[in-house]
Design a protein around this motif. Structure first.
Motif, short mmCIF file in Angstrom:
data_model
loop_
_atom_site.label_atom_id
_atom_site.label_comp_id
_atom_site.label_asym_id
_atom_site.label_seq_id
_atom_site.Cartn_x
_atom_site.Cartn_y
_atom_site.Cartn_z
N THR A 3 0.85 -1.05 0.12
CA THR A 3 0.10 0.36 0.38
C THR A 3 1.21 1.37 0.31
O THR A 3 1.01 2.02 -0.83
CB THR A 3 -0.80 0.17 1.36
OG1 THR A 3 -1.81 -0.96 1.44
CG2 THR A 3 -1.85 1.04 1.53
N ARG A 6 1.92 2.12 -3.68
CA ARG A 6 1.45 2.50 -4.27
C ARG A 6 1.38 3.73 -4.64
O ARG A 6 1.25 4.28 -5.12
CB ARG A 6 -0.07 1.48 -4.20
CG ARG A 6 -0.69 1.56 -5.04
CD ARG A 6 -1.85 0.82 -5.44
NE ARG A 6 -2.81 0.63 -4.49
CZ ARG A 6 -3.19 -0.17 -3.31
NH1 ARG A 6 -2.24 -1.71 -3.77
NH2 ARG A 6 -4.13 -0.62 -3.14
N MET A 9 4.21 5.53 -5.21
CA MET A 9 3.94 5.91 -7.09
C MET A 9 2.73 6.37 -7.47
O MET A 9 3.05 7.35 -8.85
CB MET A 9 3.34 4.43 -7.52
CG MET A 9 4.63 2.96 -7.84
SD MET A 9 4.17 1.75 -8.43
CE MET A 9 3.31 1.91 -9.78
N ALA A 10 1.85 6.81 -6.84
CA ALA A 10 0.56 7.28 -6.88
C ALA A 10 0.94 8.66 -6.96
O ALA A 10 1.16 9.75 -7.55
CB ALA A 10 0.05 7.19 -6.62
N ALA A 13 3.65 9.42 -9.50
CA ALA A 13 3.13 10.17 -10.74
C ALA A 13 2.19 10.92 -11.02
O ALA A 13 2.07 12.18 -11.66
CB ALA A 13 2.02 8.87 -11.13
N ALA A 14 1.57 11.82 -9.80
CA ALA A 14 1.45 12.47 -9.92
C ALA A 14 2.35 13.96 -9.67
O ALA A 14 2.03 14.97 -10.88
CB ALA A 14 0.38 13.17 -8.01
N SER A 17 3.37 13.63 -13.97
CA SER A 17 2.63 14.47 -14.78
C SER A 17 2.33 15.99 -14.08
O SER A 17 1.61 15.90 -15.36
CB SER A 17 0.97 13.55 -14.85
OG SER A 17 0.42 13.69 -13.43
N THR A 18 1.82 16.20 -13.02
CA THR A 18 1.93 17.37 -12.91
C THR A 18 2.96 18.98 -13.17
O THR A 18 2.82 19.55 -14.33
CB THR A 18 1.62 18.61 -11.04
OG1 THR A 18 1.01 16.74 -10.80
CG2 THR A 18 1.16 19.78 -11.28
#
Lengths: 432, 339
Positions: A3, A6, A9-10, A13-14, A17-18
């Protein structure tokens, strides 16, 4: 454990991408540097136009006289600059020097918003004011309300422009018509063409050409005070006075008589120009901006003359060099303007179909260019530059196009036309 | 050593023993370790991939829309400090005859870009699929389909300029052709006559738009069981009856999609008006998006222009959501009927 991974990673990624998103939104963040090594320059003149040719040479001259300094020139479109200038000048991407449209609704508007540099000290120091005649400098100076004609200097024009009658000598000769010297001779010539089944005047109802015919007709009954009242808000213009009434009624009458095609409402300036180039229209009343193109492309023998029977005609100083408030290399920008005002560059402009503001008359060798400049000098001497009808109010151009179209189709009468124009004018003008 | 793997169903990550349902008290060590945790749903992993798209959507669509809405409550020239005016722009809009005229023209555009192309596209698709294909072969169908679709591929600026040449009052191809075939009396100032210009633009838009429904409907027809047509033919049904009772009901979902897409495109139409008429003559072809554009950029009434585009966006959103709801309801009803 999983968890946590994860979530990491999230989050990653945020962040990625931002970052990518912001990078993509930011676009070119190279807003020029203030190291005195780069001059960021924008203009929208075609490379083969008089200004394009002259300014290309000016860039070479600038780089020669400023070793180690690079001119970073970006070619823009007229529309592009017209539509986005306020936003660009408000950002970090502003160039050091750019060409911008003259008039209250454009350069005046930007100066009022504090987006342009006051050039007054440089103008005096470098003597640019001595090189520009009164009619030409009107569009360089703006007061605190953004109204042209007085106040601080916010722009410098390199050239001037004015309207004239372009006529097809071949067609005139074919039908035995002499070059008109008076207004009556002009109308007699047009009658003759109508009799021969030819529409004499090239027109473009969808763009500026039609409204300029009407304005010129009004100008033939006007004087400087009338122009100043309409363009510079020195007094309240009367849209039902003798000049405006004559302009609107005569224009409508010319459509009825067949001087102007009633099917010209949807045509564009390009169509009118091409009709003249191809010899389909014997006469086009328009501006010096066509000159170079007609020289290059027209297969017919053509000449020009000033609108007969009128002291005043449409025209002004050309588009302006402006220095954005946020420019990082202002001294380099002033040096570049100075080069464009030099005899060498002005003469080049004059020999390529432009109307220079500070050329050496003896250096203009092209016979047609000599005539073009001589006519401009005639106008300047009699203080005959009357600007353009769409200048006083932002968005007025569209109103004039739309209302003049109605006049051509007959769906409005001259009186109603003047009412509509007056209403839009009053709504848009912030009276001083 | 022999490894036996039981194949699981969808979503099974295979390889580690047999598949168990939710709540199963598995015996291996890893599962015991995670016993207290909720099972991991595939959706959790997919959400990560949606993140950039969602962020982009917010940055490019939602945030500018909200900013635009904010600007619509101000009086602003695009630079300087906006002046808060509340609902003044919207009140002005309500009384602006030019604004309402532009919306009336929008309805004409819906006819030209949604209604007519859908009907004509349907008939053409059915004819190509059911008649031309049978009699002339699939290559002919492919060529014709490409021809109809070409205007969709052409940039509207290019198509618009070509059409303005064709429709030019003096020496335009259309008027010249009419003169050549002895119909000189029908020559018109197609784009310059205020009574005609809107219909002319509509005609051009029909031409532009027709390829889209045609291609979508032909794709839809591919999945119709040919036996239906054969059976109907054996029963003596003519082309029209087959079209009415088989083609139409079978591709209803495509019809919904096309109508929705084309209606939204019609409400947003800008390029064609900009290139062909600039809203003229005398405002006869003005549409909301062009009206907003000129108000915003030409008149530098940024607040008012923002109010126009906000109203336009809300109308499009409402129509799109209503259309989607209708479509979903119809599909549900259809599936219910099937069951």
């Amino acid at each position: 454990m999983l968890t946590a991974r994860r979530h990491v990673m999230a989050a990653a990624a945020a962040v990625v991408s931002t970052t990518l998103l912001l990078a993509s939104c930011g676009g070119d963040s190279d807003s020029g540097s203030s190291d005195g090594k780069t001059l960021k320059l924008w203009h929208y003149e075609a490379p083969n136009s008089a200004m394009g040719v002259a300014w290309k040479e000016a860039i070479k001259e600038f780089e020669r006289t400023h070793p180690g300094v690079q001119v970073k020139f970006e070619e823009k479109g007229f529309e592009q600059i017209q539509k986005t200038a306020p936003m660009v000048l408000n950002s970090n991407d502003a160039p050091d020097l750019m060409e911008y449209n003259k008039g209250n609704a454009t350069a005046g508007h930007l100066s009022q918003q504090g987006l342009l540099t006051d050039l007054s000290p440089e103008v005096t120091k470098r003597g640019w004011d001595k090189k520009l005649s009164a009619g030409v400098r009107t569009t360089s100076q703006y007061d605190a309300k953004g109204v042209m004609g007085s106040g601080k200097w916010y722009g410098i024009p390199n050239y001037a422009e004015y309207t004239m009658v372009f006529y097809n000598k071949d067609l005139f000769k074919k039908y035995g018509i002499a070059e008109p010297k008076t207004f009556d001779e002009l109308t007699a010539a047009m009658d003759r063409f109508v009799d021969e089944g030819i529409t004499p005047l090239a027109n473009a109802g969808a763009e500026y050409v039609a409204q300029q015919y009407l304005y010129q007709l009004a100008l033939s009954k006007a004087d400087r005070a009338w122009v100043d009242s309409y363009e510079l808000y020195k007094g309240k213009p009367d849209f039902h006075d003798a000049a405006w009434t004559y302009g609107a009624e005569t224009f409508a009458d010319w459509v009825k008589k067949g001087y102007i095609s009633e099917k010209s409402t949807g045509t564009k300036a390009e169509d009118a120009g091409v009709a003249f180039i191809q010899g389909k229209s014997p006469i086009l009343f328009s501006g010096s901006w066509w000159y170079g193109r007609f020289v290059a492309e027209s297969k017919v023998d053509w000449g020009t003359f000033l609108w007969p029977g009128s002291n005043m005609t449409l025209g002004s100083g050309g588009n302006l060099w402006v220095v954005p408030k946020g420019a990082k290399n202002k001294d380099l920008a002033y040096d570049f303007i100075d080069i464009t005002m030099s005899k060498k560059i002005q003469n080049l402009l004059g020999n390529n179909g432009g109307v220079p503001v500070a050329a050496d008359p003896a250096a203009i060798t092209d016979p047609r260019s000599k005539g073009l400049i001589a006519n401009f000098n005639t106008l300047a001497e009699r203080d005959g530059l009357a600007f353009y009808p769409d200048w006083p109010v932002a968005g007025f151009y569209d109103v004039l196009v739309s209302e003049t179209q109605k006049l051509i189709t007959g769906s409005t009468k001259p009186d109603a036309y003047l009412d509509a124009v007056e209403s839009a004018y009053d709504k848009g003008v912030q009276a001083p | 050593m022999t490894v036996t793997v039981e194949r699981g169903g969808p979503g099974d990550r295979g390889g580690r023993g047999s598949r168990r349902g939710p709540g199963s008290r598995g015996g291996d060590v890893v599962e015991a370790h995670h016993r207290a945790k909720k099972p991991r749903r595939p959706r959790d992993s997919y959400a990560l991939f949606l993140l950039p798209g969602v962020l982009a959507f917010f940055a490019i669509i939602v945030v500018p829309f909200l900013m635009n809405t904010g600007v619509s409550f101000t009086e602003w020239q695009g630079v300087g400090t906006p002046k808060w005016t509340g609902l003044a722009n919207y009140r002005e809009l309500m009384d602006d005859s030019e604004f309402w005229a532009s919306f009336r023209h929008s309805l004409f555009m819906v006819v030209a870009m949604a209604a007519v192309p859908t009907v004509v596209g349907l008939v053409l698709a059915a004819a190509l699929f059911d008649f031309v294909g049978k009699h002339f072969g699939s290559r002919t169908v492919a060529v014709l389909r490409a021809c109809f679709y070409l205007p969709q591929v052409l940039p509207i600026a290019v198509a618009g300029i070509v059409w303005s040449w064709i429709l030019a009052p003096e020496n335009g191809s259309l008027n010249e052709v009419l003169k050549a075939i002895g119909l000189g009396g029908l020559q018109q100032d197609w784009l310059g006559d205020p009574d005609l210009a809107l219909y002319t633009v509509m005609g051009v838009m029909v031409w532009v738009q027709i390829g889209f429904p045609l291609v979508v409907f032909m794709a839809g027809l591919q999945r119709v069981d040919p036996q239906l047509y054969e059976a109907a033919e054996l029963d003596g049904a003519g082309w029209w009856r087959r079209f009415w009772h088989i083609t139409l009901p079978q591709i209803r979902p495509e019809i919904y999609v096309v109508l929705l897409w084309c209606t939204i495109a019609a409400l947003k139409v800008f390029g064609a008006v900009y290139v062909l008429t600039k809203g003229g003559p005398g405002g006869a072809t003005n549409v909301p998006s062009y009206f907003s554009f000129t108000t915003f950029f030409e008149k530098t009434q940024v607040g008012y222009g923002a109010a126009i585009s906000t109203v336009l966006t809300v109308i499009i959103l409402v129509l799109a959501l209503a259309g989607l709801k209708l479509q979903t309801r119809a599909e549900d009803a259809e599936q219910g009927g099937v069951r």
